[in-house]
Enzyme design. Structure first.
Site, mmCIF file in Angstrom:
data_model
loop_
_atom_site.group_PDB
_atom_site.id
_atom_site.type_symbol
_atom_site.label_atom_id
_atom_site.label_comp_id
_atom_site.label_asym_id
_atom_site.label_seq_id
_atom_site.Cartn_x
_atom_site.Cartn_y
_atom_site.Cartn_z
ATOM 1 N N ASP A 189 -18.838 -12.749 -2.832
ATOM 2 C CA ASP A 189 -19.578 -12.155 -3.951
ATOM 3 C C ASP A 189 -19.165 -10.725 -4.293
ATOM 4 O OD1 ASP A 189 -21.038 -14.525 -4.078
ATOM 5 O OD2 ASP A 189 -22.572 -13.772 -2.713
ATOM 6 N N ASN A 198 -16.403 -17.544 -9.868
ATOM 7 C CA ASN A 198 -17.600 -18.065 -9.190
ATOM 8 C C ASN A 198 -18.827 -17.684 -10.006
ATOM 9 O OD1 ASN A 198 -19.248 -19.124 -7.031
ATOM 10 N ND2 ASN A 198 -19.644 -17.004 -6.393
ATOM 11 N N GLU A 228 -27.320 -20.348 -16.561
ATOM 12 C CA GLU A 228 -26.023 -20.888 -16.122
ATOM 13 C C GLU A 228 -25.485 -21.890 -17.132
ATOM 14 O OE1 GLU A 228 -26.564 -20.473 -11.298
ATOM 15 O OE2 GLU A 228 -27.001 -22.400 -12.217
ATOM 16 N N HIS A 240 -22.834 -16.750 -9.413
ATOM 17 C CA HIS A 240 -23.848 -16.436 -8.392
ATOM 18 C C HIS A 240 -25.205 -16.362 -9.092
ATOM 19 C CE1 HIS A 240 -25.318 -14.993 -4.574
ATOM 20 N NE2 HIS A 240 -26.043 -14.119 -5.253
ATOM 21 N N GLY A 247 -24.231 -30.385 -8.486
ATOM 22 C CA GLY A 247 -23.148 -30.420 -9.476
ATOM 23 C C GLY A 247 -23.611 -30.423 -10.918
ATOM 24 N N SER A 248 -24.835 -29.922 -11.176
ATOM 25 C CA SER A 248 -25.269 -29.909 -12.581
ATOM 26 C C SER A 248 -24.420 -28.938 -13.403
ATOM 27 C CB SER A 248 -26.760 -29.589 -12.706
ATOM 28 O OG SER A 248 -27.038 -28.293 -12.251
HETATM 29 C C1 GRF Z 1 -26.271 -22.705 -8.983
HETATM 30 O O1 GRF Z 1 -27.488 -22.044 -9.081
HETATM 31 C C2 GRF Z 1 -25.139 -21.724 -8.769
HETATM 32 O O2 GRF Z 1 -25.359 -20.499 -9.357
HETATM 33 C C3 GRF Z 1 -25.156 -21.578 -7.278
HETATM 34 O O3 GRF Z 1 -25.453 -22.857 -6.782
HETATM 35 C C4 GRF Z 1 -26.198 -23.581 -7.752
HETATM 36 C C5 GRF Z 1 -25.490 -24.867 -7.983
HETATM 37 O O4 GRF Z 1 -26.274 -25.782 -8.708
HETATM 38 N N1 GRF Z 1 -23.949 -20.936 -6.814
HETATM 39 P P1 GRF Z 1 -25.610 -27.127 -9.220
HETATM 40 O O5 GRF Z 1 -24.982 -27.823 -8.015
HETATM 41 O O6 GRF Z 1 -24.589 -26.781 -10.241
HETATM 42 O O7 GRF Z 1 -26.728 -27.959 -9.796
#
Ligand code: GRF
Length: 192
Positions: free
Chosen positions: A145, A102, A174, A104, A12-13
């Protein structure tokens, strides 16, 4: 106020980063964090961030309207998938047309589809000797996707990079882009 629900299955970062981004926002709020994993670390993060959470089972998502009813009861306008590993069922997709995003961790259409998540994606990218990877933010439709792409950003993959190195670069992308792209997509679509 436009209300967002974040769905996450793991650490959940990204969810935390999105919550921080919208704290104090005048038009958008993170109303709910949902997960299918009772022990997901995202629940700890949500608690600290004072965001309400709900845990549901795989069956509650895929059969019947439990999750859809919950989203509607909370007047959720947009759904953000941030590391959510289950397929979103038709009833939710139909009720949230172009309202589910979403992220990816690769450059779709490459390295996507069923089973392509987490470290598997980065391992495949490294094994193929790709010179770059990145992130794809896209709308969610009935196929894994395959929804329309909203945004992509790239990072170089060096021949010495391990899957972990690529994961770290992708996470940076991200954190830098996902919240802003969510904000911009909602703003364009609802013209708040
Ligand atoms: C991220 O790399 C996202 O792109 C993928 O899962 C990962 C989730 O990381 N779908 P976090 O739980 O947000 O740390």
């Amino acid at each position: 106020m436009i209300k967002i629900a974040i769905l996450a299955s793991g650490s959940g970062s990204n969810a935390e980063n999105i919550v921080h981004h919208f704290q104090g926002h005048s038009s958008v709020s993170i109303a709910l964090i949902l997960t299918n994993k009772a022990d997901a670390f995202v629940l700890e993060r949500a608690k600290k961030l004072h965001v309400p959470t709900v845990v549901f089972t795989k069956n509650e998502l895929s059969e019947g309207d439990f999750v859809l009813n919950l989203l509607q009861k909370e007047s959720i306008d947009w759904i953000i998938l941030a590391g959510f590993l289950l397929k979103i069922p038709e009833n939710i997709i139909k009720n949230y047309p172009n309202r589910i995003l979403n992220i990816h961790p690769a450059l779709l259409p490459k390295y996507g589809g069923k089973g392509m998540y987490g470290s598997r994606v980065h391992e495949a990218v490294v094994a193929a000797g790709e010179p770059e990877s990145g992130i794809t933010i896209h709308y969610v439709n009935s196929n894994y996707d395959e929804g329309n792409i909203v945004f992509q950003a790239t990072c170089p993959v060096l021949y010495t990079d391990t899957a972990n190195d690529v994961a770290e670069k992708v996470h940076h992308l991200e954190y830098a882009h996902f919240p802003k792209v969510i904000e911009e997509t909602i703003r364009k679509s609802t013209q708040y």
